[in-house]
Motif scaffolding. Structure first.
Motif, PDB file in Angstrom:
ATOM      1  N   TRP A  60       0.685  -1.027  -0.062  1.00 14.98           N
ATOM      2  CA  TRP A  60       0.688  -0.160   0.078  1.00 14.98           C
ATOM      3  C   TRP A  60       0.628   1.340  -0.119  1.00 14.98           C
ATOM      4  CZ3 TRP A  60      -0.004  -3.944   3.838  1.00 14.98           C
ATOM      5  CH2 TRP A  60       1.204  -3.203   4.839  1.00 14.98           C
ATOM      6  N   GLY A  61       0.279   2.081  -0.234  1.00  9.04           N
ATOM      7  CA  GLY A  61       1.028   3.505  -0.146  1.00  9.04           C
ATOM      8  C   GLY A  61       1.234   3.883  -0.949  1.00  9.04           C
ATOM      9  N   LYS A  62       2.069   5.009  -1.406  1.00  7.11           N
ATOM     10  CA  LYS A  62       2.911   5.381  -3.055  1.00  7.11           C
ATOM     11  C   LYS A  62       3.576   4.657  -3.198  1.00  7.11           C
ATOM     12  CE  LYS A  62      -0.208  10.147  -2.017  1.00  7.11           C
ATOM     13  NZ  LYS A  62      -0.432  11.029  -2.260  1.00  7.11           N
ATOM     14  N   THR A  63       4.425   5.548  -4.397  1.00  6.70           N
ATOM     15  CA  THR A  63       5.403   4.647  -4.683  1.00  6.70           C
ATOM     16  C   THR A  63       6.061   5.619  -4.958  1.00  6.70           C
ATOM     17  OG1 THR A  63       4.252   2.703  -6.223  1.00  6.70           O
ATOM     18  CG2 THR A  63       6.627   3.185  -7.130  1.00  6.70           C
ATOM     19  N   HIS A  64       7.588   6.095  -4.484  1.00  3.71           N
ATOM     20  CA  HIS A  64       8.076   7.397  -4.996  1.00  3.71           C
ATOM     21  C   HIS A  64       9.380   7.270  -5.944  1.00  3.71           C
ATOM     22  CE1 HIS A  64       7.171   9.048  -1.207  1.00  3.71           C
ATOM     23  NE2 HIS A  64       7.335   7.748  -0.885  1.00  3.71           N
ATOM     24  N   VAL A  65       9.004   8.035  -7.234  1.00  2.00           N
ATOM     25  CA  VAL A  65       9.834   8.304  -8.158  1.00  2.00           C
ATOM     26  C   VAL A  65      10.945   9.463  -8.370  1.00  2.00           C
ATOM     27  CG1 VAL A  65       9.367   8.613 -11.097  1.00  2.00           C
ATOM     28  CG2 VAL A  65       7.642   7.074  -9.686  1.00  2.00           C
ATOM     29  N   ASN A  66      12.159   8.831  -9.207  1.00  2.00           N
ATOM     30  CA  ASN A  66      12.775  10.657  -9.528  1.00  2.00           C
ATOM     31  C   ASN A  66      13.367  10.215 -11.132  1.00  2.00           C
ATOM     32  OD1 ASN A  66      15.334  10.323 -10.826  1.00  2.00           O
ATOM     33  ND2 ASN A  66      15.461  11.464  -8.441  1.00  2.00           N
ATOM     34  N   VAL A  67      12.519  11.624 -11.492  1.00  2.00           N
ATOM     35  CA  VAL A  67      11.977  11.161 -13.134  1.00  2.00           C
ATOM     36  C   VAL A  67      13.558  11.936 -13.694  1.00  2.00           C
ATOM     37  CG1 VAL A  67      11.072  12.206 -15.122  1.00  2.00           C
ATOM     38  CG2 VAL A  67      10.052  11.161 -13.247  1.00  2.00           C
ATOM     39  N   LYS A  68      14.360  12.117 -14.029  1.00  2.09           N
ATOM     40  CA  LYS A  68      15.612  12.695 -14.844  1.00  2.09           C
ATOM     41  C   LYS A  68      14.887  12.754 -16.400  1.00  2.09           C
ATOM     42  CE  LYS A  68      18.258  10.570 -11.847  1.00  2.09           C
ATOM     43  NZ  LYS A  68      19.808  10.719 -11.146  1.00  2.09           N
ATOM     44  N   ILE A  69      14.822  14.395 -16.974  1.00  8.55           N
ATOM     45  CA  ILE A  69      15.084  14.683 -18.247  1.00  8.55           C
ATOM     46  C   ILE A  69      16.839  15.692 -18.787  1.00  8.55           C
ATOM     47  CG2 ILE A  69      13.855  16.892 -19.192  1.00  8.55           C
ATOM     48  CD1 ILE A  69      12.655  16.138 -16.496  1.00  8.55           C
ATOM     49  N   ARG A  70      16.626  15.143 -20.369  1.00 13.89           N
ATOM     50  CA  ARG A  70      17.506  16.325 -20.659  1.00 13.89           C
ATOM     51  C   ARG A  70      17.395  17.010 -21.765  1.00 13.89           C
ATOM     52  NH1 ARG A  70      22.541  13.098 -24.408  1.00 13.89           N
ATOM     53  NH2 ARG A  70      20.937  13.042 -25.413  1.00 13.89           N
TER      54      ARG A  70
END
Length: 126
Positions: A60-70
């Motif tokens: 349960w709960g939220k999934t933490h995400v790291n997004v990177k953009i170039r």
């Protein structure tokens, strides 16, 4: 020793053993590694977006995400967010990436709606 005392000791030792194994499993699940979620690039290959998902604790709960953009100018941008889904792992149904001449659009879709992020090439300066 009488039989009642032996039974109690056996029951308590079984409960403590199950509790220990359960806590050990929770610890192992909490220390999961990061997992790549997606990697999208523009047609010319100069711009890309990729995301890394931190494994969720239990189910349960939220999934933490790291997004990177170039961007096409070689400048990187990065942000952290969280997505609430009923699935343990995020899938291709949980994101949309669009590469435009002026911006990169990243849409992250969860059970509680979607969040849209725009990254304009001119704003991503050195």
């Amino acid at each position: 020793m009488n039989n009642k005392l032996k039974k109690r000791i056996m029951i308590l030792s079984a409960i403590w053993s199950l509790l220990f194994v359960g806590l050990l499993c929770l610890f192992a699940m909490a220390n999961s590694n990061y997992r790549y979620w997606f990697n999208e690039s523009s047609i010319d290959g100069k711009s890309y977006v990729y995301a890394i998902q931190n494994q969720r604790f239990l189910f349960w709960g939220k999934t933490h995400v790291n997004v990177k953009i170039r961007g096409n100018n070689g400048i990187y941008s990065e942000f952290n967010t969280s997505i609430k889904t009923h699935n343990l792992n995020l899938t291709e149904e949980n994101y949309k990436v669009e590469f435009d001449k002026e911006y990169i659009k990243v849409e992250l879709i969860g059970d509680d709606g979607s969040n849209v992020y725009y990254f304009y090439y001119e704003d991503m300066s050195r």
